[in-house]
Enzyme design. Sequence first.
Site, short mmCIF file in Angstrom:
data_model
loop_
_atom_site.label_atom_id
_atom_site.label_comp_id
_atom_site.label_asym_id
_atom_site.label_seq_id
_atom_site.Cartn_x
_atom_site.Cartn_y
_atom_site.Cartn_z
N LYS A 69 -12.93 32.15 -27.54
CA LYS A 69 -13.28 31.03 -26.65
C LYS A 69 -14.14 31.57 -25.50
CE LYS A 69 -11.02 27.21 -24.12
NZ LYS A 69 -9.71 26.63 -23.74
N SER A 145 -9.19 21.74 -24.83
CA SER A 145 -10.51 22.27 -24.54
C SER A 145 -10.98 23.35 -25.51
CB SER A 145 -10.54 22.82 -23.12
OG SER A 145 -9.69 23.94 -23.00
N SER A 169 -4.52 22.88 -24.63
CA SER A 169 -5.85 23.18 -25.17
C SER A 169 -5.91 24.07 -26.39
CB SER A 169 -6.71 23.82 -24.08
OG SER A 169 -7.24 22.81 -23.28
#
Length: 482
Positions: A69, A145, A169
């Site tokens: 990420k 997210s 997330s």
Amino acid sequence: MKHTITELRAAYASGELSPVEALKSLAASIDQRDADIGGYLSHDLDTALSEAEKADLSKPLGGVPIAIKDLINVKGQPCSCASRILHGHYTAPYDATVIRKLREAGAIPFGRANMDEFAMGSSNENSGIQPCRNPWDTNRIPGGSSGGSAAVVASDTAIAALGSDTGGSIRQPASHCGVVGLKPTYGRVSRFGLVAFASSLDQIGPVTKSVEDAALMLQAISGHDERDSTSVPEPVPNYAESLGRDIRGMKIGLPKEYFAEGLDANVRAAVEAAVKQLESLGAETVEISLPNTEHAVAVYYIIATAEASANLARFDGVRYGHRAENPEDLLDHYKRSRAEGFGEEVKRRIILGTYVLSSGYYDAYYLRAQKVRTLIRDDFAKAFEQVDLIASPVSPIPPFRLGEKLDDPLAMYLADIYTISANLAGICGISVPCGFAETQGAARPLPVGLQLLGKPFGESEVLRAAHAYEQATHWHRERAFD
Ligand code: GLN
């Protein structure tokens, strides 16, 4: 590449594939598929190939490429947090502790996964760089997210990924994309080198194609780190040992507040069928109550925004990132650099967070939210006196269409109802694929995740139940692409 970590390692061991071949094949599938998905912000094949040539296959993740990420620092790679304030302006000067640990386990951090800007969002639509799409239906959101992390694993353009979970997330995009996502206990994994969103809530964790892979990744990244004072010096158990053990006699709580109004009927049906499956595997289920659930969204969006407003103060156009041109004076420099660099949602949260911390409002909002947070934590502590695990849906709704909720931030926040309490309480949890929901207007039924929440440092129990469930079902083997 459909391989799980375990399958890839077996292919290396048998000589069927080499790490260099695996990387090339992965890069080819990214070229072929990711333009439609938007899961990657960048990747560096050359560096990865030279690491692959030296891969030590005797290590637990030897030669395994991992997508990261875009808010975790990997030395020499861009780290933009999907924000224009950093994009093109910042290259990580060091490895985050999780990256150092992944490297020690032999893995190759390959590729930067898309996300909501600074991890604020539930749909990946807040990415300041490019949208990300759900591999099962590209008109739909992948969740957020860590939308990119889940989308690349689900579209088989990654073997596994790292995400971060502040309010859901990791679990929510895993649920929406039909993959496994594990949020470790607060303190289990070091956040050194993770760009902070809300420091009392953030945890890093794996997004994978199987529970076994999640256990392998967790094993590699867990443990105390003197560079993160919130990481806990608890010994790290052998997570693989909890796999393959049955769940007879395990007590699983079903919070009545998590099966109430607002839960989509098809999501409910999939999760209830999963609960039946757990029962048929010998678990005993009981209804429990987490009475303060109704306050969780409000409490989270006060605490998370307050902490974000402090953490994001460092992006001032002086030390990092985008810098406004020809400022009139210092104040103008700060104002314009931030106004130009941050997206709408990030600005909304900074303003909200600054407001709840300001004198005169601090007691009414922030302090009160902290008190209710304690009540939420107590709800879980009480529940765990009675049960070993808690089972629930991850998201009340299937993935929605891109754009559908953009004008209504509150509706987006409310969809976090089943995930954020775990962060407020600091406990661990997983999302495992548990079926598909017929969804109006969707090209095909869309993935649903089952959430299993565990006690603090109860990852072994969570993995044990998730693995038993997974082995009894075929959902995790369904792929978005043939
Ligand atoms: N959707 C939540 C938010 O927007 C959670 C985000 C996260 O866990 N990083 O804050």
